[in-house]
Motif scaffolding. Structure first.
Motif, PDB file in Angstrom:
ATOM      1  N   LYS A  38     105.310  28.447  17.374  1.00  0.00           N
ATOM      2  CA  LYS A  38     106.059  27.204  17.174  1.00  0.00           C
ATOM      3  C   LYS A  38     105.109  26.128  16.639  1.00  0.00           C
ATOM      4  O   LYS A  38     103.893  26.250  16.746  1.00  0.00           O
ATOM      5  N   SER A  39     105.678  25.067  16.128  1.00  0.00           N
ATOM      6  CA  SER A  39     104.865  23.983  15.568  1.00  0.00           C
ATOM      7  C   SER A  39     103.975  23.317  16.617  1.00  0.00           C
ATOM      8  O   SER A  39     102.964  22.712  16.284  1.00  0.00           O
ATOM      9  N   SER A  40     104.293  23.464  17.875  1.00  0.00           N
ATOM     10  CA  SER A  40     103.495  22.878  18.966  1.00  0.00           C
ATOM     11  C   SER A  40     102.207  23.669  19.250  1.00  0.00           C
ATOM     12  O   SER A  40     101.336  23.202  19.985  1.00  0.00           O
ATOM     13  N   TYR A  41     102.078  24.850  18.654  1.00  0.00           N
ATOM     14  CA  TYR A  41     100.966  25.765  18.960  1.00  0.00           C
ATOM     15  C   TYR A  41      99.591  25.152  18.700  1.00  0.00           C
ATOM     16  O   TYR A  41      98.703  25.227  19.543  1.00  0.00           O
ATOM     17  N   VAL A  42      99.402  24.541  17.538  1.00  0.00           N
ATOM     18  CA  VAL A  42      98.081  24.024  17.165  1.00  0.00           C
ATOM     19  C   VAL A  42      97.629  22.938  18.143  1.00  0.00           C
ATOM     20  O   VAL A  42      96.489  22.966  18.628  1.00  0.00           O
ATOM     21  N   GLN A  43      98.494  22.009  18.458  1.00  0.00           N
ATOM     22  CA  GLN A  43      98.136  20.941  19.404  1.00  0.00           C
ATOM     23  C   GLN A  43      97.867  21.521  20.794  1.00  0.00           C
ATOM     24  O   GLN A  43      96.956  21.094  21.494  1.00  0.00           O
ATOM     25  N   HIS A  67      93.504  30.619  22.652  1.00  0.00           N
ATOM     26  CA  HIS A  67      94.895  30.993  22.897  1.00  0.00           C
ATOM     27  C   HIS A  67      95.521  29.884  23.732  1.00  0.00           C
ATOM     28  O   HIS A  67      94.804  28.995  24.201  1.00  0.00           O
ATOM     29  N   THR A  68      96.812  29.949  23.917  1.00  0.00           N
ATOM     30  CA  THR A  68      97.488  28.941  24.722  1.00  0.00           C
ATOM     31  C   THR A  68      98.712  29.549  25.403  1.00  0.00           C
ATOM     32  O   THR A  68      98.920  30.761  25.330  1.00  0.00           O
ATOM     33  N   ASP A  69      99.489  28.707  26.042  1.00  0.00           N
ATOM     34  CA  ASP A  69     100.611  29.176  26.852  1.00  0.00           C
ATOM     35  C   ASP A  69     101.731  29.784  26.013  1.00  0.00           C
ATOM     36  O   ASP A  69     101.954  29.403  24.863  1.00  0.00           O
ATOM     37  N   LYS A  70     102.468  30.680  26.636  1.00  0.00           N
ATOM     38  CA  LYS A  70     103.490  31.464  25.935  1.00  0.00           C
ATOM     39  C   LYS A  70     104.642  30.631  25.383  1.00  0.00           C
ATOM     40  O   LYS A  70     105.302  31.047  24.442  1.00  0.00           O
ATOM     41  N   GLU A  71     104.882  29.442  25.930  1.00  0.00           N
ATOM     42  CA  GLU A  71     106.017  28.658  25.424  1.00  0.00           C
ATOM     43  C   GLU A  71     105.812  28.167  23.985  1.00  0.00           C
ATOM     44  O   GLU A  71     106.749  27.718  23.337  1.00  0.00           O
ATOM     45  N   HIS A  72     104.597  28.290  23.477  1.00  0.00           N
ATOM     46  CA  HIS A  72     104.293  27.898  22.097  1.00  0.00           C
ATOM     47  C   HIS A  72     104.341  29.092  21.142  1.00  0.00           C
ATOM     48  O   HIS A  72     104.071  28.949  19.953  1.00  0.00           O
ATOM     49  N   VAL A  73     104.661  30.281  21.686  1.00  0.00           N
ATOM     50  CA  VAL A  73     104.604  31.516  20.916  1.00  0.00           C
ATOM     51  C   VAL A  73     106.013  32.086  20.709  1.00  0.00           C
ATOM     52  O   VAL A  73     106.803  32.137  21.645  1.00  0.00           O
ATOM     53  N   VAL A 109     100.027  34.900  22.468  1.00  0.00           N
ATOM     54  CA  VAL A 109     100.403  35.805  23.549  1.00  0.00           C
ATOM     55  C   VAL A 109     101.791  35.449  24.071  1.00  0.00           C
ATOM     56  O   VAL A 109     102.011  34.344  24.562  1.00  0.00           O
ATOM     57  N   LYS A 110     102.714  36.373  23.949  1.00  0.00           N
ATOM     58  CA  LYS A 110     104.080  36.159  24.439  1.00  0.00           C
ATOM     59  C   LYS A 110     104.234  36.652  25.877  1.00  0.00           C
ATOM     60  O   LYS A 110     104.957  36.075  26.659  1.00  0.00           O
ATOM     61  N   ASP A 111     103.529  37.724  26.222  1.00  0.00           N
ATOM     62  CA  ASP A 111     103.602  38.300  27.561  1.00  0.00           C
ATOM     63  C   ASP A 111     102.266  38.106  28.275  1.00  0.00           C
ATOM     64  O   ASP A 111     101.274  38.729  27.908  1.00  0.00           O
ATOM     65  N   PRO A 112     102.216  37.222  29.288  1.00  0.00           N
ATOM     66  CA  PRO A 112     100.958  36.942  29.971  1.00  0.00           C
ATOM     67  C   PRO A 112     100.285  38.186  30.569  1.00  0.00           C
ATOM     68  O   PRO A 112      99.068  38.239  30.691  1.00  0.00           O
ATOM     69  N   LYS A 113     101.070  39.208  30.928  1.00  0.00           N
ATOM     70  CA  LYS A 113     100.476  40.437  31.479  1.00  0.00           C
ATOM     71  C   LYS A 113      99.656  41.160  30.409  1.00  0.00           C
ATOM     72  O   LYS A 113      98.633  41.761  30.705  1.00  0.00           O
ATOM     73  N   GLU A 114     100.140  41.116  29.176  1.00  0.00           N
ATOM     74  CA  GLU A 114      99.429  41.764  28.074  1.00  0.00           C
ATOM     75  C   GLU A 114      98.158  41.017  27.709  1.00  0.00           C
ATOM     76  O   GLU A 114      97.225  41.596  27.164  1.00  0.00           O
ATOM     77  N   HIS A 115      98.134  39.737  28.004  1.00  0.00           N
ATOM     78  CA  HIS A 115      97.015  38.877  27.634  1.00  0.00           C
ATOM     79  C   HIS A 115      95.677  39.428  28.120  1.00  0.00           C
ATOM     80  O   HIS A 115      94.735  39.562  27.343  1.00  0.00           O
ATOM     81  N   LEU A 116      95.577  39.757  29.397  1.00  0.00           N
ATOM     82  CA  LEU A 116      94.304  40.234  29.946  1.00  0.00           C
ATOM     83  C   LEU A 116      93.907  41.589  29.380  1.00  0.00           C
ATOM     84  O   LEU A 116      92.740  41.826  29.073  1.00  0.00           O
TER      85      LEU A 116
END
Length: 155
Positions: A38-43, A67-73, A109-116
């Motif tokens: 989403k457009s919020s990703y960079v910020q 990386h950042t939180d999934k709500e931006h992905v 990262v859309k799925d936090p479990k996959e992140h690690l």
């Protein structure tokens, strides 16, 4: 496997940036323009990096895995940037140890479990100094994917 998820459109083998913010704008902007974030990703990357630095000193070569939180992905992806000149990041887990990053693996990262799991795979690949050297020396997007694929097949 990391290489299976790589897209040539998300690889910048000749990235010119003067700061981590410029890296976020260019590489993160690519993830946004290609429809992965989403457009919020960079910020969100910029804000998260202040509290949770992502630089890692891998011997002679510094890397960063922002990386950042999934709500931006929108959907998961990895963007790779090879910097012409290293850019300053702080060492993961600190706010005062410098890392001059030459290689960026930016995660959407859309799925936090996959992140690690994904982070662990990237670090396993990048622990090989020869792989790091090859990645920063090539200017060919497909070759970057092939280098990662070959290393993953050895793991």
């Amino acid at each position: 496997m990391i290489w299976e998820d790589l897209n040539e459109n998300l690889i910048m083998p000749d990235l010119k940036a003067g700061s981590s913010d410029e890296v976020f704008q260019q590489l993160g902007g690519l993830l946004v323009s290609e429809g992965y974030c989403k457009s919020s990703y960079v910020q969100a990357l910029t804000e998260r990096e202040k509290d949770f630095p992502t630089g890692i000193n891998m011997g002679n070569i510094g890397i960063a895995i922002p990386h950042t939180d999934k709500e931006h992905v929108i959907k998961g992806a990895v963007a790779i940037g090879v910097l012409k000149e290293p850019v300053h990041f702080y060492q993961m887990g600190t706010n005062d140890e410098n890392v001059e990053a030459k290689l960026i693996f930016m995660l959407a990262v859309k799925d936090p479990k996959e992140h690690l799991v994904f982070l662990q795979r990237i670090l396993m690949v990048l622990q090989d100094q020869e792989v790091l050297k090859q990645l920063i020396e090539t200017k060919n997007k497909q070759e970057i994917i092939n280098i990662i694929k070959e290393k993953e097949e050895q793991l």
